[in-house]
Write an enzyme that holds these catalytic residues in place. Sequence first.
Site, PDB file in Angstrom:
ATOM      1  N   SER A 249       0.789  -1.239   0.000  1.00 18.50           N
ATOM      2  CA  SER A 249       0.000   0.000   0.000  1.00 18.50           C
ATOM      3  C   SER A 249       0.818   1.285   0.000  1.00 18.50           C
ATOM      4  O   SER A 249       0.248   2.364  -0.178  1.00 18.50           O
ATOM      5  CB  SER A 249      -0.959   0.018   1.188  1.00 18.50           C
ATOM      6  OG  SER A 249      -2.114  -0.693   0.859  1.00 18.50           O
TER       7      SER A 249
ATOM      8  N   LYS B  69       0.269   3.342  -2.883  1.00 16.87           N
ATOM      9  CA  LYS B  69      -0.876   4.253  -3.004  1.00 16.87           C
ATOM     10  C   LYS B  69      -0.436   5.714  -3.000  1.00 16.87           C
ATOM     11  O   LYS B  69      -1.127   6.579  -3.544  1.00 16.87           O
ATOM     12  CB  LYS B  69      -1.888   3.975  -1.888  1.00 16.87           C
ATOM     13  CG  LYS B  69      -2.605   2.632  -2.089  1.00 16.87           C
ATOM     14  CD  LYS B  69      -3.398   2.190  -0.872  1.00 16.87           C
ATOM     15  CE  LYS B  69      -4.141   0.883  -1.184  1.00 16.87           C
ATOM     16  NZ  LYS B  69      -4.515   0.124   0.000  1.00 16.87           N
TER      17      LYS B  69
ATOM     18  N   TYR C 144      -3.052  -1.935 -10.590  1.00 20.23           N
ATOM     19  CA  TYR C 144      -2.978  -1.699  -9.140  1.00 20.23           C
ATOM     20  C   TYR C 144      -2.073  -2.737  -8.462  1.00 20.23           C
ATOM     21  O   TYR C 144      -1.168  -2.388  -7.695  1.00 20.23           O
ATOM     22  CB  TYR C 144      -4.398  -1.721  -8.560  1.00 20.23           C
ATOM     23  CG  TYR C 144      -4.473  -1.804  -7.061  1.00 20.23           C
ATOM     24  CD1 TYR C 144      -4.018  -0.765  -6.256  1.00 20.23           C
ATOM     25  CD2 TYR C 144      -4.996  -2.939  -6.427  1.00 20.23           C
ATOM     26  CE1 TYR C 144      -4.083  -0.855  -4.863  1.00 20.23           C
ATOM     27  CE2 TYR C 144      -5.064  -3.035  -5.051  1.00 20.23           C
ATOM     28  CZ  TYR C 144      -4.602  -1.990  -4.270  1.00 20.23           C
ATOM     29  OH  TYR C 144      -4.656  -2.081  -2.906  1.00 20.23           O
TER      30      TYR C 144
ATOM     31  N   TYR D  77      -4.827   3.587   7.812  1.00 19.32           N
ATOM     32  CA  TYR D  77      -6.189   3.029   7.830  1.00 19.32           C
ATOM     33  C   TYR D  77      -6.916   3.354   9.136  1.00 19.32           C
ATOM     34  O   TYR D  77      -6.862   4.483   9.607  1.00 19.32           O
ATOM     35  CB  TYR D  77      -6.167   1.500   7.600  1.00 19.32           C
ATOM     36  CG  TYR D  77      -5.113   1.055   6.631  1.00 19.32           C
ATOM     37  CD1 TYR D  77      -5.181   1.437   5.305  1.00 19.32           C
ATOM     38  CD2 TYR D  77      -4.039   0.281   7.030  1.00 19.32           C
ATOM     39  CE1 TYR D  77      -4.215   1.040   4.399  1.00 19.32           C
ATOM     40  CE2 TYR D  77      -3.073  -0.125   6.138  1.00 19.32           C
ATOM     41  CZ  TYR D  77      -3.165   0.266   4.827  1.00 19.32           C
ATOM     42  OH  TYR D  77      -2.202  -0.128   3.948  1.00 19.32           O
TER      43      TYR D  77
ATOM     44  N   VAL E  56       1.105  -3.765   3.634  1.00 18.79           N
ATOM     45  CA  VAL E  56       1.088  -5.084   4.276  1.00 18.79           C
ATOM     46  C   VAL E  56       2.356  -5.906   4.007  1.00 18.79           C
ATOM     47  O   VAL E  56       2.505  -7.002   4.530  1.00 18.79           O
ATOM     48  CB  VAL E  56      -0.167  -5.928   3.921  1.00 18.79           C
ATOM     49  CG1 VAL E  56      -1.421  -5.334   4.518  1.00 18.79           C
ATOM     50  CG2 VAL E  56      -0.303  -6.133   2.425  1.00 18.79           C
TER      51      VAL E  56
HETATM   52  N1  GLN Z   1      -2.165  -4.996  -2.489  1.00 21.30           N
HETATM   53  C1  GLN Z   1      -2.767  -5.036  -1.174  1.00 21.30           C
HETATM   54  C2  GLN Z   1      -4.243  -5.284  -1.307  1.00 21.30           C
HETATM   55  O1  GLN Z   1      -4.813  -4.792  -2.245  1.00 21.30           O
HETATM   56  C3  GLN Z   1      -2.459  -3.759  -0.465  1.00 21.30           C
HETATM   57  C4  GLN Z   1      -3.018  -3.722   0.923  1.00 21.30           C
HETATM   58  C5  GLN Z   1      -2.137  -3.028   1.915  1.00 21.30           C
HETATM   59  O2  GLN Z   1      -0.924  -2.956   1.797  1.00 21.30           O
HETATM   60  N2  GLN Z   1      -2.758  -2.578   2.982  1.00 21.30           N
HETATM   61  O3  GLN Z   1      -4.834  -5.952  -0.516  1.00 21.30           O
END
Ligand code: GLN
Length: 304
Positions: free
Chosen positions: A61, A64, A186, A238, A256
Amino acid sequence: MQGWIEDIHARARTRLGSGHVASYIPALARQDPERLGIAVCTNAGELYAAGDAEIPFSIQSIAKVLLLTLALRTHGEGLWERVGLNPSGMPFNSLAQLEAERGKPRNPFINAGAIVVTDRLVSAFATPPKHLRDVARRLSGNDAILIDDGVLASEWQHRSRNAAAAYLMKAFGNLDNEVDEVLHTYFSCCALAMSCKDLAIALSFLAAGGQAQAMDERFVSPGLTRRINSIMSTCGLYDAAGDFAYRVGLPAKSGVGGGIVAVVPGRMTICAWSPALDESGNSVAAQYALELFAEEFDQMPPSG
Ligand code: GLN
């Protein structure tokens, strides 16, 4: 500063053994939970590192931030017609608000929000995954950065939840491109493998008013930099964004894969990485390293 980072690394190691490596993406479950790396890139261009700071890991993430930055560069304020600007208070992959809010995700740092942002990039670029990889390379000054095909395939295979969010948004008319192409782009960006050093350098523009360290140019405007940092402060971790803001108080984005990048505006960018996560999906030891960093920040010499 080097001794200081090494001391933080040694103290954060005491948290190894807590938390669990992400397993919903099976390729990530193979990570060694004992890894811990820290890298700092100052606005003066100095780099300090301790532990496993040169081992590439899945940025997940943290991607992002790159996606959002590129989408704001290409689409400007119009992006906010597609995605909101407020914390969701929900897990990063929750679908609960999406139906009630008619397919407009709360913010660009939850999965649904990043998928909408990615849709904008798919509209803008001919080969979006390659473009994103090249931007990561240029920002970090490391041409060896790759998309980890194993992680990409694993995410694709286990895409049901992200696909559900994408199809729901498509049904509400909030996705212009085909779901499969948007998801593939993505996941490709989430599957970029970068080290703590790579990430601290790549996102150093957030500490330097948009001036990219490795690119020798202004990547985004100071105003845009300030706005991206603000969204990181409110939404970067989050549903734990408030806890992290209280304990650390720096704009940050986690993934993650176990990485967290934090920004000290006007001073430096820090990346900490350790794969074992808490229940919100944020690295236990990396959060603690950043907490120690913030606690001791006042003692740092002003030149640092
Ligand atoms: N690629 C992961 C997902 O879409 C990213 C989630 C994350 O790092 N929180 O679930």
